[in-house]
Design a protein around this motif. Structure first.
Motif, PDB file in Angstrom:
ATOM      1  N   LEU A  48      -4.186  -9.084   0.171  1.00 40.65           N
ATOM      2  CA  LEU A  48      -3.535  -9.408  -1.104  1.00 40.65           C
ATOM      3  C   LEU A  48      -3.224  -8.145  -1.900  1.00 40.65           C
ATOM      4  O   LEU A  48      -2.127  -7.981  -2.436  1.00 40.65           O
ATOM      5  CB  LEU A  48      -4.450 -10.325  -1.940  1.00 40.65           C
ATOM      6  N   ILE A  49      -4.211  -7.259  -1.976  1.00 44.96           N
ATOM      7  CA  ILE A  49      -4.047  -6.034  -2.780  1.00 44.96           C
ATOM      8  C   ILE A  49      -2.910  -5.183  -2.219  1.00 44.96           C
ATOM      9  O   ILE A  49      -2.046  -4.696  -2.959  1.00 44.96           O
ATOM     10  CB  ILE A  49      -5.380  -5.239  -2.807  1.00 44.96           C
ATOM     11  N   GLU A  50      -2.875  -5.018  -0.902  1.00 46.58           N
ATOM     12  CA  GLU A  50      -1.791  -4.218  -0.310  1.00 46.58           C
ATOM     13  C   GLU A  50      -0.435  -4.879  -0.540  1.00 46.58           C
ATOM     14  O   GLU A  50       0.561  -4.213  -0.819  1.00 46.58           O
ATOM     15  CB  GLU A  50      -2.023  -4.017   1.195  1.00 46.58           C
ATOM     16  N   GLN A  51      -0.391  -6.195  -0.413  1.00 49.04           N
ATOM     17  CA  GLN A  51       0.872  -6.907  -0.608  1.00 49.04           C
ATOM     18  C   GLN A  51       1.353  -6.830  -2.061  1.00 49.04           C
ATOM     19  O   GLN A  51       2.522  -7.036  -2.342  1.00 49.04           O
ATOM     20  CB  GLN A  51       0.727  -8.375  -0.187  1.00 49.04           C
ATOM     21  N   ALA A  52       0.416  -6.525  -2.979  1.00 50.80           N
ATOM     22  CA  ALA A  52       0.786  -6.368  -4.392  1.00 50.80           C
ATOM     23  C   ALA A  52       1.012  -4.896  -4.733  1.00 50.80           C
ATOM     24  O   ALA A  52       1.051  -4.532  -5.914  1.00 50.80           O
ATOM     25  CB  ALA A  52      -0.290  -6.974  -5.281  1.00 50.80           C
ATOM     26  N   GLY A  53       1.119  -4.048  -3.712  1.00 50.05           N
ATOM     27  CA  GLY A  53       1.438  -2.636  -3.944  1.00 50.05           C
ATOM     28  C   GLY A  53       0.226  -1.753  -4.170  1.00 50.05           C
ATOM     29  O   GLY A  53       0.362  -0.565  -4.456  1.00 50.05           O
ATOM     30  N   GLY A  54      -0.971  -2.302  -4.046  1.00 53.44           N
ATOM     31  CA  GLY A  54      -2.186  -1.519  -4.223  1.00 53.44           C
ATOM     32  C   GLY A  54      -2.716  -1.021  -2.891  1.00 53.44           C
ATOM     33  O   GLY A  54      -2.021  -1.077  -1.869  1.00 53.44           O
ATOM     34  N   ALA A  55      -3.956  -0.538  -2.907  1.00 53.18           N
ATOM     35  CA  ALA A  55      -4.565  -0.011  -1.691  1.00 53.18           C
ATOM     36  C   ALA A  55      -6.007  -0.491  -1.595  1.00 53.18           C
ATOM     37  O   ALA A  55      -6.642  -0.794  -2.606  1.00 53.18           O
ATOM     38  CB  ALA A  55      -4.528   1.519  -1.702  1.00 53.18           C
ATOM     39  N   ALA A  56      -6.502  -0.561  -0.357  1.00 57.44           N
ATOM     40  CA  ALA A  56      -7.891  -0.972  -0.115  1.00 57.44           C
ATOM     41  C   ALA A  56      -8.452  -0.106   0.993  1.00 57.44           C
ATOM     42  O   ALA A  56      -7.814   0.082   2.029  1.00 57.44           O
ATOM     43  CB  ALA A  56      -7.958  -2.440   0.282  1.00 57.44           C
TER      44      ALA A  56
ATOM     45  N   LYS B 249       2.888  -7.524  -8.779  1.00 56.46           N
ATOM     46  CA  LYS B 249       2.630  -6.105  -8.484  1.00 56.46           C
ATOM     47  C   LYS B 249       1.497  -5.590  -9.367  1.00 56.46           C
ATOM     48  O   LYS B 249       1.484  -5.842 -10.580  1.00 56.46           O
ATOM     49  CB  LYS B 249       3.890  -5.266  -8.744  1.00 56.46           C
ATOM     50  N   ILE B 250       0.563  -4.863  -8.764  1.00 60.33           N
ATOM     51  CA  ILE B 250      -0.548  -4.288  -9.529  1.00 60.33           C
ATOM     52  C   ILE B 250      -0.017  -3.150 -10.400  1.00 60.33           C
ATOM     53  O   ILE B 250       0.682  -2.271  -9.897  1.00 60.33           O
ATOM     54  CB  ILE B 250      -1.614  -3.714  -8.572  1.00 60.33           C
ATOM     55  N   PRO B 251      -0.337  -3.149 -11.705  1.00 66.17           N
ATOM     56  CA  PRO B 251       0.105  -2.034 -12.547  1.00 66.17           C
ATOM     57  C   PRO B 251      -0.452  -0.704 -12.023  1.00 66.17           C
ATOM     58  O   PRO B 251      -1.590  -0.641 -11.570  1.00 66.17           O
ATOM     59  CB  PRO B 251      -0.493  -2.365 -13.919  1.00 66.17           C
ATOM     60  N   GLU B 252       0.355   0.331 -12.075  1.00 67.54           N
ATOM     61  CA  GLU B 252      -0.064   1.645 -11.575  1.00 67.54           C
ATOM     62  C   GLU B 252      -1.003   2.348 -12.557  1.00 67.54           C
ATOM     63  O   GLU B 252      -1.986   2.957 -12.172  1.00 67.54           O
ATOM     64  CB  GLU B 252       1.169   2.524 -11.310  1.00 67.54           C
ATOM     65  N   GLU B 253      -0.643   2.271 -13.832  1.00 66.14           N
ATOM     66  CA  GLU B 253      -1.438   2.964 -14.857  1.00 66.14           C
ATOM     67  C   GLU B 253      -2.691   2.144 -15.148  1.00 66.14           C
ATOM     68  O   GLU B 253      -2.610   0.928 -15.324  1.00 66.14           O
ATOM     69  CB  GLU B 253      -0.626   3.103 -16.144  1.00 66.14           C
ATOM     70  N   THR B 254      -3.812   2.797 -15.184  1.00 70.24           N
ATOM     71  CA  THR B 254      -5.039   2.028 -15.356  1.00 70.24           C
ATOM     72  C   THR B 254      -6.082   2.780 -16.162  1.00 70.24           C
ATOM     73  O   THR B 254      -6.136   3.998 -16.143  1.00 70.24           O
ATOM     74  CB  THR B 254      -5.646   1.681 -13.995  1.00 70.24           C
ATOM     75  N   GLN B 255      -6.887   2.022 -16.876  1.00 72.39           N
ATOM     76  CA  GLN B 255      -8.013   2.624 -17.583  1.00 72.39           C
ATOM     77  C   GLN B 255      -9.286   1.828 -17.345  1.00 72.39           C
ATOM     78  O   GLN B 255     -10.205   1.876 -18.134  1.00 72.39           O
ATOM     79  CB  GLN B 255      -7.712   2.667 -19.083  1.00 72.39           C
ATOM     80  N   GLU B 256      -9.313   1.059 -16.261  1.00 72.27           N
ATOM     81  CA  GLU B 256     -10.493   0.240 -16.012  1.00 72.27           C
ATOM     82  C   GLU B 256     -11.057   0.509 -14.617  1.00 72.27           C
ATOM     83  O   GLU B 256     -10.301   0.667 -13.660  1.00 72.27           O
ATOM     84  CB  GLU B 256     -10.144  -1.255 -16.132  1.00 72.27           C
TER      85      GLU B 256
END
Ligand code: MN
Ligand code: MN
Length: 356
Positions: free
Chosen positions: A289-297, A199-206
């Protein structure tokens, strides 16, 4: 303990495919692709010793100078996948046209689109490179595959993934039931499952973007980046770091592991090419891949996975990563930007909006 307890790629695929309706031959096809990735990883690791880093005197259909390794990797992909009866045709970044399997081989149920060596323009400096692939269904009702059969939206993908050839060789895969990572055990020659349900971490600084193109960016992207750069004292109220490897596979892998956002947005540099990345074999599989890891594209304007490609080598704007960040950028595309006149960073004449 690793010595006694591990899941190989073959075991994972066989167990997963039991859960997926109509997945006949899919495990076999992914194993073919994994073999191609292992062969390419080996060629990449040999580098100058195998004489594969030099440029060929040829350009591909994209107008890019081909490295020997681009051509070798493309041949490895074809030879590893087209004999087995799993695919009906392949499409590659390095081939002008799609290629049906030679008549000597049985025609399979799938179409395979791939970028055999992503990041190859940076291979001379020894950064991580990789291979990206997308699996679609072949039409079952006709004898010959046509180019239009490849022109399916990302949502139609059966599987997608990439191999990344860095300090370790990894295979990152989705069959539409989450994202898993395999690490190559070079002694065994086997990919071993090392991460399930990524799962892609929600909190980000990059954030990652090629800032040298800033004068060509569309205003919502200029606004997003300006707000990141404003850091603690800006509207985001935190400091960001910028990351840019210029190898899509390596940048996407960082986003999957660490979160953040990657942008290769629509720009005005070459109006005939509204994006940089190729829709079918770069953007679609990465978005899956990104969507399957909980992210968005997104393209900025819409969910990338829903866009139907018009040609085999079409380019498309691509923005992906932690979903809150991507949603913010999409929202900026929807609303007319209202620059804060108080701060020079947000005025019409700021660093990022000048030269328009
Ligand atoms: Mn490539
Ligand atoms: Mn590429």
């Amino acid at each position: 303990m690793y010595l006694t307890d591990h899941t190989t790629l073959a075991q994972y695929l066989i167990e997963e495919c039991r859960q997926i309706p109509d997945a006949a031959d899919l495990a076999g096809l992914i194993l073919d692709v994994a073999l191609a990735c292992k062969r390419i990883a080996k060629a990449v690791a040999m580098g100058s010793l195998a004489g594969v880093l030099e440029s060929e005197q040829t350009v591909n259909v994209q107008g890019e100078t081909q490295k020997k390794l681009d051509v070798v990797s493309d041949a490895i992909f074809r030879h590893s996948t087209e004999w087995s009866g799993h695919v009906a045709a392949v499409a590659s970044e390095e081939l002008d046209h799609y290629r049906p399997v030679p008549p000597a081989y049985p025609k399979g149920r799938y179409l395979l689109a791939y970028d055999p060596l992503d990041g190859s323009s940076n291979i001379d400096v020894n950064v991580a490179v990789g291979s990206i692939f997308s699996v679609l269904r072949a039409p079952s009702d006709k004898a010959e595959v046509e180019e239009t059969d490849f022109l399916q939206p990302g949502t139609a993908q059966v599987a997608a993934g990439y191999g990344v050839y860095g300090p370790s060789t990894l295979l990152v895969l989705t069959l539409g039931r989450g994202v898993v990572i395999f690490t190559l055990d070079p002694g065994l020659g086997e990919f071993i499952l090392t991460k399930s349900d990524l799962k892609i971490p929600e909190e980000t600084q990059e954030f990652a973007i090629n800032a040298s193109n800033s004068r060509f960016w569309e205003p919502p992207v200029q606004r997003y980046v300006a707000e990141c750069l404003a850091g603690q004292s800006g509207p985001r109220e935190k400091d960001f770091n910028m990351r840019w490897i210029a190898s899509l596979v390596a940048d996407a892998h960082r986003v999957l592991i660490r979160g953040g956002v990657y942008l290769y947005p629509r720009d005005t540099k070459q109006p005939s090419k509204p994006g940089r990345l190729r829709h079918l074999y770069e953007a679609s599989p990465i978005a899956f891949l990104i969507e399957q890891a909980g992210g968005a594209a997104s393209t900025g304007a819409r969910r990338l996975m829903e866009v139907v490609p018009k040609t085999l080598h079409e380019r498309i704007p691509l923005i992906f990563g932690s979903s809150a960040e991507v949603e913010r950028i999409v929202a900026y595309h929807r609303e007319p930007s209202e620059p804060d006149r108080e701060s020079p960073l947000f005025t019409r004449r700021c660093l990022f909006l000048e030269n328009k």
